[in-house]
Design a protein around this motif. Structure first.
Motif, PDB file in Angstrom:
ATOM      1  N   LYS A 191       0.827  -1.206   0.000  1.00 41.72           N
ATOM      2  CA  LYS A 191       0.000   0.000   0.000  1.00 41.72           C
ATOM      3  C   LYS A 191       0.865   1.263   0.000  1.00 41.72           C
ATOM      4  N   LEU A 192       1.898   1.271   0.837  1.00 41.70           N
ATOM      5  CA  LEU A 192       2.743   2.462   0.956  1.00 41.70           C
ATOM      6  C   LEU A 192       3.583   2.714  -0.286  1.00 41.70           C
ATOM      7  N   ASN A 193       3.925   1.662  -1.008  1.00 42.29           N
ATOM      8  CA  ASN A 193       4.684   1.838  -2.256  1.00 42.29           C
ATOM      9  C   ASN A 193       3.888   2.628  -3.288  1.00 42.29           C
ATOM     10  N   GLY A 194       2.548   2.605  -3.152  1.00 43.62           N
ATOM     11  CA  GLY A 194       1.702   3.357  -4.071  1.00 43.62           C
ATOM     12  C   GLY A 194       1.497   4.792  -3.636  1.00 43.62           C
ATOM     13  N   VAL A 195       1.940   5.105  -2.405  1.00 49.23           N
ATOM     14  CA  VAL A 195       1.752   6.454  -1.864  1.00 49.23           C
ATOM     15  C   VAL A 195       3.080   7.192  -1.724  1.00 49.23           C
ATOM     16  N   LEU A 196       4.085   6.484  -1.230  1.00 48.77           N
ATOM     17  CA  LEU A 196       5.413   7.066  -1.031  1.00 48.77           C
ATOM     18  C   LEU A 196       6.386   6.565  -2.100  1.00 48.77           C
ATOM     19  N   GLU A 197       7.621   6.995  -1.990  1.00 46.00           N
ATOM     20  CA  GLU A 197       8.645   6.519  -2.934  1.00 46.00           C
ATOM     21  C   GLU A 197       8.810   5.011  -2.775  1.00 46.00           C
ATOM     22  N   VAL A 229       9.310   3.763   3.620  1.00 50.74           N
ATOM     23  CA  VAL A 229       8.333   2.687   3.404  1.00 50.74           C
ATOM     24  C   VAL A 229       8.667   1.490   4.286  1.00 50.74           C
ATOM     25  N   HIS A 230       9.931   1.117   4.337  1.00 53.01           N
ATOM     26  CA  HIS A 230      10.346  -0.029   5.143  1.00 53.01           C
ATOM     27  C   HIS A 230      10.126   0.224   6.628  1.00 53.01           C
ATOM     28  N   MET A 231      10.414   1.448   7.080  1.00 53.74           N
ATOM     29  CA  MET A 231      10.252   1.789   8.492  1.00 53.74           C
ATOM     30  C   MET A 231       8.784   1.756   8.909  1.00 53.74           C
ATOM     31  N   VAL A 232       7.943   2.405   8.122  1.00 48.45           N
ATOM     32  CA  VAL A 232       6.518   2.472   8.469  1.00 48.45           C
ATOM     33  C   VAL A 232       5.875   1.090   8.366  1.00 48.45           C
ATOM     34  N   SER A 233       6.220   0.332   7.351  1.00 43.59           N
ATOM     35  CA  SER A 233       5.668  -1.015   7.178  1.00 43.59           C
ATOM     36  C   SER A 233       6.042  -1.913   8.349  1.00 43.59           C
TER      37      SER A 233
END
Length: 217
Positions: A15-21, A27-31
């Motif tokens: 999901k975050l790859n579609g919102v952030l870089e 992305v790795h930290m938030v995931s």
């Protein structure tokens, strides 16, 4: 616990790859943080029961406490909230997961980039045994770094989960343990923990990467 964690990590990362870089450190930290929060919230009662049973000290000759008896005892003493003792320390331990995955993903990316340069084909998608061995080493390295930095939360969590414990909160325990036993007490058992965790993490991460690779072919 691992199934919940990796399911949450993969979903959050997608999901975050579609919102952030895509595949960025953020992305790795938030995931990793979201996955850790989900897994801890769902499984804390299981780990509390496990810890109580490990710490159970009965007189010689007495039958040891069963899991069902332990569940009943926790509920009678503290109610439902008793099953979530030590969860604040577990949430603090999310920092270990975040550090682990950020370092792991960084090392893995460098390994893949190195292979792409060596083969002069950045689109190369076929992996061999050396790739997965490299990922095992990356996992072992990242886990060693993360655990060494964040280990005190393990000690604090165990103290909070003790039956009849005088430790009441994360910060109260964090201040009390070093004051009474010295700062070394916050790292008691680290070596044994690393001996257990490093091979476990290396095998687990390699297995995860193999499964993801095979499913993506």
């Amino acid at each position: 616990c691992r199934a919940i964690y990796f399911a949450a990590y993969s979903t959050a990362k997608e999901k975050l790859n579609g919102v952030l870089e895509p595949d960025s450190t953020l992305v790795h930290m938030v995931s990793a943080g979201m996955a850790g929060f989900t897994a801890i919230t769902v499984t804390n009662p299981i780990w509390l029961i496990k810890t109580r049973m490990q710490l159970d000290a009965r007189n010689r000759g007495e039958q040891r406490m069963s899991a069902l008896e332990c569940v009943r005892r926790v509920y009678q003493m503290d109610g439902i909230r008793g099953f979530y003792r030590g969860m604040s320390a577990s949430y603090a331990g999310i920092s270990e997961t975040v550090i682990h995955f950020v370092i792991y993903e960084s090392i893995k990316r460098k390994i893949l980039e190195s292979k792409a340069r060596a083969s002069m084909d950045e689109e190369e998608s076929v992996k061999d045994a050396s790739d997965f061995i490299g990922m095992m080493l990356a996992a072992a390295t990242s886990k060693t770094c993360a655990t060494s930095i964040a280990y005190p939360h393990e000690v604090i969590r165990t103290r909070l989960r003790e039956e009849g414990s005088r430790y009441r909160s994360f910060f109260q325990t964090l201040l009390t343990v070093p004051r009474e036993e010295g700062y070394g007490a916050l790292y008691r058992g680290l070596t044994t923990h690393l001996v257990r965790q490093i091979p476990n993490t290396a095998i687990m991460m390699c297995t995860y990467e193999v499964v993801v690779y095979l499913l993506g072919r």
